[in-house]
Write a protein that holds these residues in place. Structure first.
Motif, mmCIF file in Angstrom:
data_model
loop_
_atom_site.group_PDB
_atom_site.id
_atom_site.type_symbol
_atom_site.label_atom_id
_atom_site.label_comp_id
_atom_site.label_asym_id
_atom_site.label_seq_id
_atom_site.Cartn_x
_atom_site.Cartn_y
_atom_site.Cartn_z
ATOM 1 N N LYS A 298 7.627 9.324 18.823
ATOM 2 C CA LYS A 298 6.540 8.524 19.384
ATOM 3 C C LYS A 298 6.591 7.078 18.910
ATOM 4 O O LYS A 298 5.681 6.299 19.219
ATOM 5 C CB LYS A 298 5.186 9.134 19.009
ATOM 6 N N ASN A 299 7.614 6.738 18.131
ATOM 7 C CA ASN A 299 7.714 5.373 17.590
ATOM 8 C C ASN A 299 6.423 4.952 16.881
ATOM 9 O O ASN A 299 5.945 3.829 17.055
ATOM 10 C CB ASN A 299 8.035 4.369 18.703
ATOM 11 N N THR A 300 5.889 5.849 16.084
ATOM 12 C CA THR A 300 4.602 5.580 15.438
ATOM 13 C C THR A 300 4.621 6.013 13.975
ATOM 14 O O THR A 300 5.196 7.054 13.640
ATOM 15 C CB THR A 300 3.467 6.317 16.168
ATOM 16 N N VAL A 301 4.014 5.194 13.148
ATOM 17 C CA VAL A 301 3.803 5.509 11.735
ATOM 18 C C VAL A 301 2.301 5.563 11.495
ATOM 19 O O VAL A 301 1.548 4.758 12.055
ATOM 20 C CB VAL A 301 4.471 4.461 10.834
ATOM 21 N N TYR A 302 1.888 6.493 10.668
ATOM 22 C CA TYR A 302 0.464 6.701 10.407
ATOM 23 C C TYR A 302 0.148 6.456 8.927
ATOM 24 O O TYR A 302 0.981 6.696 8.053
ATOM 25 C CB TYR A 302 0.068 8.132 10.760
ATOM 26 N N LEU A 303 -1.060 6.032 8.685
ATOM 27 C CA LEU A 303 -1.572 5.936 7.315
ATOM 28 C C LEU A 303 -2.913 6.656 7.300
ATOM 29 O O LEU A 303 -3.892 6.157 7.846
ATOM 30 C CB LEU A 303 -1.729 4.483 6.876
ATOM 31 N N GLN A 304 -2.918 7.840 6.717
ATOM 32 C CA GLN A 304 -4.155 8.598 6.561
ATOM 33 C C GLN A 304 -4.834 8.142 5.277
ATOM 34 O O GLN A 304 -4.236 8.226 4.199
ATOM 35 C CB GLN A 304 -3.846 10.098 6.489
ATOM 36 N N MET A 305 -6.058 7.681 5.403
ATOM 37 C CA MET A 305 -6.777 7.144 4.252
ATOM 38 C C MET A 305 -8.016 8.005 4.006
ATOM 39 O O MET A 305 -8.900 8.071 4.869
ATOM 40 C CB MET A 305 -7.176 5.685 4.505
ATOM 41 N N ASN A 306 -8.053 8.656 2.871
ATOM 42 C CA ASN A 306 -9.167 9.517 2.497
ATOM 43 C C ASN A 306 -9.870 8.958 1.253
ATOM 44 O O ASN A 306 -9.318 8.126 0.543
ATOM 45 C CB ASN A 306 -8.663 10.931 2.200
ATOM 46 N N ARG B 97 -4.899 9.545 -2.493
ATOM 47 C CA ARG B 97 -5.940 9.340 -1.481
ATOM 48 C C ARG B 97 -5.356 9.017 -0.106
ATOM 49 O O ARG B 97 -5.931 9.410 0.911
ATOM 50 C CB ARG B 97 -6.866 8.196 -1.890
ATOM 51 N N PHE B 98 -4.238 8.320 -0.075
ATOM 52 C CA PHE B 98 -3.609 7.895 1.185
ATOM 53 C C PHE B 98 -2.329 8.687 1.406
ATOM 54 O O PHE B 98 -1.644 9.074 0.459
ATOM 55 C CB PHE B 98 -3.253 6.414 1.147
ATOM 56 N N GLY B 99 -2.002 8.913 2.683
ATOM 57 C CA GLY B 99 -0.749 9.567 3.027
ATOM 58 C C GLY B 99 -0.086 8.854 4.186
ATOM 59 O O GLY B 99 -0.736 8.519 5.171
ATOM 60 N N ILE B 100 1.207 8.589 4.048
ATOM 61 C CA ILE B 100 1.956 7.922 5.110
ATOM 62 C C ILE B 100 2.881 8.938 5.766
ATOM 63 O O ILE B 100 3.458 9.802 5.098
ATOM 64 C CB ILE B 100 2.742 6.705 4.558
ATOM 65 N N SER B 101 3.021 8.849 7.070
ATOM 66 C CA SER B 101 3.909 9.741 7.813
ATOM 67 C C SER B 101 4.402 9.009 9.051
ATOM 68 O O SER B 101 3.888 7.937 9.398
ATOM 69 C CB SER B 101 3.179 11.031 8.212
ATOM 70 N N ARG B 102 5.401 9.571 9.704
ATOM 71 C CA ARG B 102 5.917 8.937 10.911
ATOM 72 C C ARG B 102 6.361 9.987 11.912
ATOM 73 O O ARG B 102 6.752 11.094 11.537
ATOM 74 C CB ARG B 102 7.050 7.973 10.578
ATOM 75 N N VAL C 259 0.833 -1.196 0.000
ATOM 76 C CA VAL C 259 0.000 0.000 0.000
ATOM 77 C C VAL C 259 0.875 1.256 0.000
ATOM 78 O O VAL C 259 0.738 2.127 -0.853
ATOM 79 C CB VAL C 259 -0.941 0.025 1.220
ATOM 80 N N ALA C 260 1.769 1.358 0.973
ATOM 81 C CA ALA C 260 2.595 2.563 1.116
ATOM 82 C C ALA C 260 3.802 2.228 1.979
ATOM 83 O O ALA C 260 3.781 1.265 2.752
ATOM 84 C CB ALA C 260 1.802 3.701 1.742
#
Length: 122
Positions: free
Chosen positions: A76-84, A67-72, A48-49
């Motif tokens: 915070k030791n965290t990765v995000y996947l924003q799904m629009n 549509r999707f955006g990945i960030s980290r 996906v990303a």
């Protein structure tokens, strides 16, 4: 050793949004690339990303570009996947994975989470 835990999945209507999180334990997480993959029933797990260890490089599957955006957030030791603009065909179990390089092939990722279900209704 790195352990990954996904969260943020759920049921959403077509056109809606969700943000997935991948929380990691382990001091080496900030040096690893992270990818998101998904697997729909009866289908292969697909890319996906992905994002590089520092966040400077990203990659997306054609099906989610725009549509999707990945960030980290390495603090915070965290990765995000924003799904629009979600579509019914985005319905799948979403997995995050960590590995040495930003690649699209699942075999190159060493650590995997348990997955979180995303269901998009029409």
């Amino acid at each position: 050793q790195v352990q990954l835990v996904e969260s943020g999945g759920g049921l959403v209507q077509a056109g809606g949004s969700l943000r997935l999180s991948c929380a990691a334990s382990g001091r080496t997480f900030s040096s690893l690339a992270v990818g998101w993959f998904r697997q729909a029933p009866g289908k292969e797990r697909e890319f996906v990303a992905a994002i590089s260890w520092g966040g400077g490089r990203v990659a997306y599957a054609d099906s989610v570009k725009g549509r999707f955006g990945i960030s980290r957030d390495n603090a915070k030791n965290t990765v995000y996947l924003q799904m629009n603009s979600l579509k019914p065909e985005d319905t799948a179990v979403y997995y995050c994975a960590a590995g040495r390089s930003l690649v699209v092939t699942k075999r190159d990722y060493n650590y995997w989470g348990q997955g979180t279900q995303v269901t998009v209704s029409s």
